[in-house]
Design an enzyme around this catalytic site. Structure first.
Site, PDB file in Angstrom:
ATOM      1  N   SER A 109       0.890  -1.135   0.035  1.00 22.81           N
ATOM      2  CA  SER A 109      -0.005  -0.135   0.005  1.00 22.81           C
ATOM      3  C   SER A 109       0.935   1.328   0.102  1.00 22.81           C
ATOM      4  CB  SER A 109      -0.797  -0.028   1.362  1.00 22.81           C
ATOM      5  OG  SER A 109      -1.517   1.185   1.407  1.00 22.81           O
ATOM      6  N   TYR A 153      -2.882  -0.445  10.270  1.00 24.38           N
ATOM      7  CA  TYR A 153      -2.768  -0.756   8.813  1.00 24.38           C
ATOM      8  C   TYR A 153      -1.514  -0.548   8.193  1.00 24.38           C
ATOM      9  CZ  TYR A 153      -4.062  -1.309   4.028  1.00 24.38           C
ATOM     10  OH  TYR A 153      -3.859  -1.870   2.494  1.00 24.38           O
TER      11      TYR A 153
END
Length: 254
Positions: A146, A159
């Site tokens: 990501s 995250y």
């Protein structure tokens, strides 16, 4: 003067394992590899969705089969990878997020996200690499990371932590396995509109924040990831390892 030849983006004769393939980015990656000629094993926890994907891919004249797999169940996962391998290509798109403010993070939330995004991803990559080593084959192992592996973000402390970890073990594995011609890289998408991310985009203030940060002025689509995964899986990226392919619309450029 002899002209150079562009390395092939084709994947004919290659076997690929794509986890998290039942929806979103994982599904798109499976289709991209299938279109490029790979035999694709699509893996996820939901057999009904996998069966539907395999049927559609076969109708489109792609080679596909399903494997019910929970990446967070490390022991069972590694056994299944061994039994069904070796795989020339891995795309690990299995992952989850539990977004919330850092001060409200619970231990249970942290463990749930880390068990899949870090522990599961680590041992999945290891299992596929071991299968290649046993038969002396090269390979391309790709973890879907990501942009949050390179920056921070609102309500994304856990995250982001897990994706930073993925970048770390990817680089170390690339160093260790380079002499075996096993390449390990990540793809780092920006916010991509999928059913799982729809709730974020439904919040006007969050969507405005996202669109302001993405320099190209639009959110991501799963199609934006498909070319990148074929590139990293193919001989076109034969000298690329230990790196992150940013598909973030310029978010991390500043």
């Amino acid at each position: 003067m002899a002209l150079p030849t562009t390395p092939s983006f084709r994947l004919d004769g290659k076997r690929a394992l794509v986890t998290g393939a039942s929806s979103g980015i994982g599904l798109a990656c499976a289709v991209a590899l299938g279109e490029a000629g790979a035999e694709v094993v699509v893996a996820a926890r939901r057999p009904d969705l996998l069966a539907d994907l395999v049927e559609k891919m076969r109708v489109a004249e792609m080679k596909a089969e399903a494997l019910v797999l929970d990446v967070s169940d490390v022991s069972t996962m590694q056994t299944l990878v061994t039994e069904n391998g070796p795989f020339d290509i891995l795309v690990n798109s299995a992952g989850l997020a539990r977004h919330g403010s850092a001060e409200d993070t619970t231990e249970a939330d942290f463990d749930c996200v880390a068990d899949l995004n870090v522990k599961g991803a680590y041992f999945l990559t290891q299992a596929v690499a071991k299968g290649l080593m046993m038969v002396g084959k090269p390979g391309s192992l790709i973890n879907i990371s990501s942009q949050m592996a390179h920056v921070g973000g609102l309500d994304r402390a856990v995250y982001a932590a897990t994706k930073h970890a993925v970048e770390g073990f990817t680089k170390s594995m690339a160093i260790e396995w380079g002499k075996r011609n096993i390449r390990v890289n990540t793809i780092c998408p920006t916010f991509v509109l999928t059913p799982l991310t729809q709730s974020t985009f439904d919040r006007p203030e969050r969507r405005a924040w996202i669109e302001e940060k993405i320099k190209l002025g639009r959110v991501g689509k799963v199609e934006d990831i498909m070319g990148g995964v074929v590139y990293l899986a193919s001989d076109a990226s034969a000298l690329v390892t230990g790196t992150a392919l940013m598909i973030d619309g310029g978010w991390t450029a500043e």
